[in-house]
Structures are given as structure tokens and as C-alpha cells.
Enzyme design. Structure first.
Site, PDB file in Angstrom:
ATOM      1  N   TYR A  55       0.831  -1.210   0.000  1.00 18.42           N
ATOM      2  CA  TYR A  55       0.000   0.000   0.000  1.00 18.42           C
ATOM      3  C   TYR A  55       0.862   1.255   0.000  1.00 18.42           C
ATOM      4  O   TYR A  55       0.477   2.299  -0.496  1.00 18.42           O
ATOM      5  CB  TYR A  55      -0.886   0.047   1.247  1.00 18.42           C
ATOM      6  N   GLU A 151      14.176  15.255   1.169  1.00 22.06           N
ATOM      7  CA  GLU A 151      14.910  13.985   1.118  1.00 22.06           C
ATOM      8  C   GLU A 151      15.809  13.839  -0.101  1.00 22.06           C
ATOM      9  O   GLU A 151      16.806  13.152  -0.062  1.00 22.06           O
ATOM     10  CB  GLU A 151      13.950  12.783   1.093  1.00 22.06           C
ATOM     11  N   PRO A 192       3.950  26.038 -13.163  1.00 22.27           N
ATOM     12  CA  PRO A 192       4.596  25.076 -12.254  1.00 22.27           C
ATOM     13  C   PRO A 192       5.913  24.537 -12.833  1.00 22.27           C
ATOM     14  O   PRO A 192       6.868  24.304 -12.087  1.00 22.27           O
ATOM     15  CB  PRO A 192       3.558  23.959 -12.118  1.00 22.27           C
ATOM     16  N   GLN A 194       7.943  26.212 -14.796  1.00 21.09           N
ATOM     17  CA  GLN A 194       8.938  27.285 -14.607  1.00 21.09           C
ATOM     18  C   GLN A 194       9.495  27.256 -13.185  1.00 21.09           C
ATOM     19  O   GLN A 194      10.701  27.355 -12.960  1.00 21.09           O
ATOM     20  CB  GLN A 194       8.304  28.654 -14.869  1.00 21.09           C
ATOM     21  N   CYS A 383       3.299 -17.952  -6.312  1.00 16.67           N
ATOM     22  CA  CYS A 383       3.871 -17.955  -4.972  1.00 16.67           C
ATOM     23  C   CYS A 383       2.777 -18.240  -3.929  1.00 16.67           C
ATOM     24  O   CYS A 383       2.348 -19.377  -3.823  1.00 16.67           O
ATOM     25  CB  CYS A 383       4.613 -16.647  -4.720  1.00 16.67           C
ATOM     26  N   HIS A 509       8.078 -16.336  -9.069  1.00 13.36           N
ATOM     27  CA  HIS A 509       7.289 -15.238  -9.657  1.00 13.36           C
ATOM     28  C   HIS A 509       7.600 -15.089 -11.140  1.00 13.36           C
ATOM     29  O   HIS A 509       8.466 -14.298 -11.523  1.00 13.36           O
ATOM     30  CB  HIS A 509       7.610 -13.922  -8.940  1.00 13.36           C
ATOM     31  N   GLU A 511       6.054 -13.596 -13.330  1.00 10.41           N
ATOM     32  CA  GLU A 511       5.671 -12.285 -13.879  1.00 10.41           C
ATOM     33  C   GLU A 511       6.860 -11.341 -14.076  1.00 10.41           C
ATOM     34  O   GLU A 511       6.823 -10.454 -14.913  1.00 10.41           O
ATOM     35  CB  GLU A 511       4.609 -11.616 -12.992  1.00 10.41           C
TER      36      GLU A 511
HETATM   37  N1  GLN Z   1       3.942 -15.587   2.170  1.00 10.19           N
HETATM   38  C1  GLN Z   1       4.389 -16.660   1.365  1.00 10.19           C
HETATM   39  C2  GLN Z   1       5.812 -17.103   1.691  1.00 10.19           C
HETATM   40  O1  GLN Z   1       6.527 -16.374   2.339  1.00 10.19           O
HETATM   41  C3  GLN Z   1       4.291 -16.303  -0.106  1.00 10.19           C
HETATM   42  C4  GLN Z   1       5.229 -15.236  -0.527  1.00 10.19           C
HETATM   43  C5  GLN Z   1       4.868 -14.608  -1.843  1.00 10.19           C
HETATM   44  O2  GLN Z   1       3.769 -14.760  -2.325  1.00 10.19           O
HETATM   45  N2  GLN Z   1       5.775 -13.856  -2.412  1.00 10.19           N
HETATM   46  O3  GLN Z   1       6.220 -18.166   1.320  1.00 10.19           O
END
Ligand code: GLN
Length: 540
Positions: A55, A151, A192, A194, A383, A509, A511
Site C-alpha cells: 500500500y 529527502e 509550475p 517554470q 507464490c 514469480h 511475472e
Molecule cells: N507468504 C508466502 C511465503 O513467504 C508467499 C510469498 C509470496 O507470495 N511472495 O512463502
């Protein structure tokens, strides 16, 4: 050749697409024959985003070497088609941690440690490391945050000094701003911009180009006005109008003189004529009217789509490759915990359960998996999504009705998903999961092997829990296929449900490795099954 650096700062407001601009600019340079790397400098004090809530920060993007990085690195890898490493994401936290540990060791004995030069020197060292570590000829460095933030000041000071250190022909500065549109008068406003350039110049950075993001096209008059007030050539005011098609951005930038300007300022000449045919194909495929498929993404952070940005992109890449239009339904897992919530799954053609942590909404995800299994709806678990699939299978097929992951119920009598043994002694949270690239062996005659068409693959990981080997034989006997395992056969990397059109989960993963022109094989296979469910592809 000395590594050349292009620094990208942002002004006016955040979230105007600095990461995508850096990525697309990198692509333009790669298309001209240069090797390119990109680095993100993040002004927050966390050592990395790994410990932050999605989030707060959106997705955590994991690299080959296991570093947990900013989601912008995902844009860089996807647009430029490169693989980055840990030097490519630097945070204030890393910089201070390094300087303080040196101070404790006594390296600066007698000295007073200050922002300038100690912190700025450490930032510069890390910027220069990108050239060395990646071998790239041109490094783009994106400074997170907006000029004017407290920062980011040390980062700006460091990149200012780099022109002095490396010379004018080795450094270039781009400033990205936003032109607000006043509806009542139909005008785009430059004030803005400028102010923001003024602020940047007061720090000592004079931009070589100003990229102006706007929702409406800008005309020559505005370009000249910005040029006059911000002291750049009119042709160095680069318009970047909002487009709903992400992968059109390099094509839009290609129409501007930005690449020529940058190469000229870096004293370089294009080596090759850019070939955009592949990108043009992607964009025209996006624009083409296509049959629609409905995919539900069941997650815990769905209010913030950035939390699943690589998953969404990988689905898009696979949808394009399958010639279908993806209609992604974002479903909150907690909502599915109510029985009537399942109605939302009534007309979906596929369900994807991405990664996640913590027990909130977990029963909703398990229900989604039951629904997918019982109704032969394609399911893809990433995962945590794989772990959910295994828990569901254990509860409802093996009849271990109290089965769970030890992450959610420490005292479950059937921990079919359990903490990896090497995690037992881990107490610190940051950077301690099983992270990065690991090999996986694919079993013949499985959906996974059919999708990849090779025996061994390497994929990126980020987890602490795994399929518990004590239950593996039982699960397999009941029809769960462990189609991908670590080479020593100790860890299940991919599981799939027998006699189901497509119910597959990966401990890794996938993706993170998908590209617009090279969709990930498992995503392609999933969307193919989804299309078949929707009655589009019948030949699968
Ligand atoms: N929480 C799960 C684990 O730690 C899956 C982690 C995830 O989905 N990246 O194995």
C-alpha cells in the site's frame, strides 16, 4: 569508453511517469545500438522496499540476484529488455548504513561525517558502480521524488557534482514536469514547470531537456514559452502526451528529437537505425478489436493496482500473444470470504491468485481456488497463489480439512505448506527470504513442461514457505503433480492439478521475466486456457 550518464529528475508532482520515461528513453538509446542500464535513486530511508507494505510502495520487484527493488526497475527491464542487478536501486537507507558502518569501523577516524562530502560521495560511488557492474555504455539514473523534497537534496547535489567529475560530454540532465490543464479556459499552464526548473537551477542543475507530460497536446507557443523561461532550446522541450497504451510511449518519444539531443550532448552518434517494427506490431495489436476474456485477480491489495503491476503486465503480454482482449477484474480476497462474494466469479474465464503475505483474506483465496477446481476454470497461482492451491487441494481432495499453511496457522495439524528449514533461524525481516534466481527442473508430460518446452528453467523467487515434503507423496497420489522441482528434488517449484484444464501454481514469480514481445510461457499457457474457456480458442 567512459560510461555516460543521463540523470532524470522530476518536478511539479509525483506519479507523472518518470520511471516509464526513463525506461522508454533507454529503449530509444538501445535502438540506436548502445548498451544501456538504468538506476533508480530512492530518497526514502528504508534499506529497500522489501519491508514496506505494498500500500505504501506498490510491488516489490525482484532481480536475478535477489535484490528487492522499486517497481520502476520492472519498467526498465520490460521496456529495454535487460536484466538489472542490485546496484541499480539505491536508497538513502543504504547510503547512510554504509557510511555509518564505515564510521563505526574507524575509517574516517578524526573526521566529522557530513552530508557533503561523505553522503554525496557514497551516492556518487554507487552511481559509478552501475557502469562497472553492468558494463553499460549509457546509464540512465532516475532520481525518485520531486525536486523540492527535502529527502532528495543529497541525491541532487551528488548528480550535480557528477558533471564536474565526469565532464560535460559524459553527463546529461532531463527534467520531467507536468503541465496542468485548466478546463474553464482550455489552457495548459507552464508556471509550475517554470518554478520547478527554477528550483532545480537553484541547486545548480541546468537541464539539457525538459520533458513535459500533459493530458493534451502542446503547441509551439507553449514550447517556446517554456524554452524562454527555463533557458533551454525550444526543440529541447519534449512533449509527452498521455496515452492509454503504455508500450506506445517509446514510439511517441521517437517522434521527438530527444534521442538525438541526448546523443549530441553526450558526444555520441547513433550506430544503428532504430527498428520499431516489433513495437509497432504490439501497439497495433493493442488497438485491434479482439474477443474479450474475463480474468479475476484475487488479491489483498487490489485497491492499489501498482501492487500487482508485473502480474498485470505479464497478463497483458500473454493476452496480446493469444490475440484476446484482457478484461481484468480486481477482486478483494476478503470479499470472497462471504459466500455471496463468490457470485463475482460466475462469469470469469480464469482466476489468478498472485503473491502475498499474512492471513487477511486467505480464506477468500482458498474459496476462489475451490471454485476454479470444481468448475474447471483455469487457475494460475503465483507464490502464495500456489500455496493456496495446495492448501485447497489438501483440504477438499485429500480431506485434510484443517490443512493450512504454517504462515496462517502455526498449530495446524496438517501444515501442507511449511516454513523452509533454512528459515527457522532467521529473525531479521529485511532481505532474508529465499530470493532471486533458482533453477527448476520440469517433469515431462506436464502442462509446465509443455508450456516452457525445455527441461530446465531459472526463475525469480521471494518466499519463506514451501510445499511440505511430508505431504508430497499423499498429494501426488491424490492427483497433484509436482511438475517443477529444484534440481536436488527437495523443493517443489511448480504444482498442477491433474484432470483440470489448467490449474497450476508456481513457487516463484514468473511475472518478473515477462516482456511485451516475449510473454512468459506459463502466462501464455494460462491465457490460452482462459481463451478456450471463453470459447475463443478451441484448438487447445
Ligand atoms: N507468504 C508466502 C511465503 O513467504 C508467499 C510469498 C509470496 O507470495 N511472495 O512463502
Amino acid at each position: 569508453m567512459t560510461t555516460k550518464y543521463i540523470f532524470i529528475t522530476g518536478g511539479v508532482l509525483s506519479s507523472i511517469g518518470k520511471g516509464v520515461t526513463a525506461a522508454a528513453t533507454g529503449r530509444l538509446l538501445k535502438a540506436r545500438g548502445f548498451s544501456v542500464a538504468v538506476q533508480k535513486l530512492d530518497p526514502y530511508i528504508n534499506v529497500d522496499p522489501g519491508t514496506m507494505s505494498p500500500y505504501q510502495h506498490g510491488e516489490v520487484f525482484v532481480l536475478d540476484d535477489g535484490s528487492e527493488t522499486d517497481l520502476d526497475l520492472g519498467h526498465y527491464e520490460r521496456f529495454i529488455d535487460i536484466r538489472l542487478n542490485k546496484v541499480c536501486n539505491v536508497t538513502t537507507g543504504q547510503v547512510y548504513a554504509e557510511v555509518i558502518s564505515r564510521e563505526r569501523r574507524g575509517d574516517y577516524l578524526g573526521g566529522t561525517i557530513q552530508v557533503i562530502p561523505h553522503i554525496t560521495n557514497e551516492i556518487k560511488r554507487r552511481v559509478r558502480m552501475v557502469g562497472k557492474a553492468t558494463g553499460a555504455e549509457i546509464v540512465l539514473v532516475e532520481v525518485g521524488g520531486t525536486v523540492g523534497d527535502i529527502e532528495s537534496l543529497p541525491f541532487l547535489e551528488a548528480i550535480r557534482q557528477m558533471r564536474f567529475d565526469l565532464g560535460r560530454e559524459n553527463t546529461s540532465y532531463i527534467h520531467l514536469t507536468w503541465l496542468p490543464h485548466i478546463g474553464a479556459t482550455g489552457e495548459l499552464k507552464t508556471k509550475p514547470t517554470q518554478h520547478s526548473v527554477h528550483e532545480l537551477r537553484s541547486i545548480g542543475i541546468v537541464p539539457d531537456a525538459i520533458v513535459t507530460r500533459s493530458d493534451y497536446p502542446i503547441d509551439a507557443e507553449i514550447q517556446e514559452k517554456i524554452a524562454l523561461f527555463c533557458d533551454v532550446d525550444a526543440k529541447a522541450v519534449i512533449p509527452m502526451v498521455t496515452t492509454p497504451i503504455l508500450y506506445e510511449i517509446p514510439l511517441l518519444l521517437e517522434e521527438t528529437p530527444i534521442a538525438d539531443l541526448l546523443l549530441e550532448s553526450l558526444n555520441l552518434k547513433a550506430r544503428t537505425q532504430p527498428d520499431w517494427s516489433e513495437w509497432e506490431k504490439i501497439v497495433s495489436e493493442v488497438q485491434r478489436e479482439k474477443p474479450q476474456v474475463n480474468v479475476a485477480l484475487v488479491g489483498k491489495y487490489v485497491e492499489l493496482h501498482d501492487a500487482y503491476i508485473s502480474v498485470r503486465e505479464a497478463l497483458q503480454h500473454a493476452a496480446l500473444a493469444n490475440g484476446v482482449e484482457l478484461n481484468l477484474k480486481w477482486l478483494h480476497s476478503a470479499d470472497l470470504e462471504e459466500d455471496q462474494g463468490l457470485e463475482t466469479l460466475n462469469n470469469v474465464d480464469g482466476i489468478i491468485v498472485p503473491g502475498g503475505f499474512g492471513s487477511r483474506g486467505i480464506e477468500g483465496k482458498i474459496k476462489a481456488a475451490t471454485y476454479a477446481r470444481e468448475n474447471s476454470i483455469p487457475y494460475f497461482g503465483l507464490c502464495l497463489g500456489m500455496q493456496v492451491m495446495v492448501v485447497e487441494f489438501a483440504r477438499n481432495v485429500l480431506q485434510l480439512n484443517k490443512a493450512n499453511s504454517a504462515e496462517f496457522d502455526r498449530s495446524t495439524p496438517a501444515p501442507v505448506i511449511d516454513l523452509m528449514p533454512e528459515q527457522n533461524s532467521v529473525t531479521e525481516k529485511g532481505g532474508t527470504m529465499r530470493l532471486g534466481l533458482y533453477p527448476c527442473h520440469l517433469q515431462e508430460g506436464t502442462k509446465a513442461r509443455d508450456a516452457y518446452q525445455v527441461e530446465m528453467v531459472e526463475e525469480r523467487h521471494r518466499h519463506r514457505f514451501e510445499l511440505n515434503n511430508d505431504y508430497r507423496a499423499e498429494l501426488e497420489d491424490a492427483g497433484l503433480i509436482c511438475s517443477g522441482v529444484s534440481p536436488d528434488n527437495r523443493l517443489v517449484e511448480i504444482a498442477e492439478v491433474k484432470n483440470h484444464p489448467f490449474m497450476l501454481g508456481t513457487q516463484f514469480h514468473p511475472e518478473f521475466l515477462s516482456r511485451p514481445n516475449r510473454p512468459h510461457p506459463l502466462f501464455t499457457a494460462f491465457i490460452k486456457a482462459v481463451s478456450k474457456h471463453a470459447g475463443i480458442h478451441k484448438d487447445v
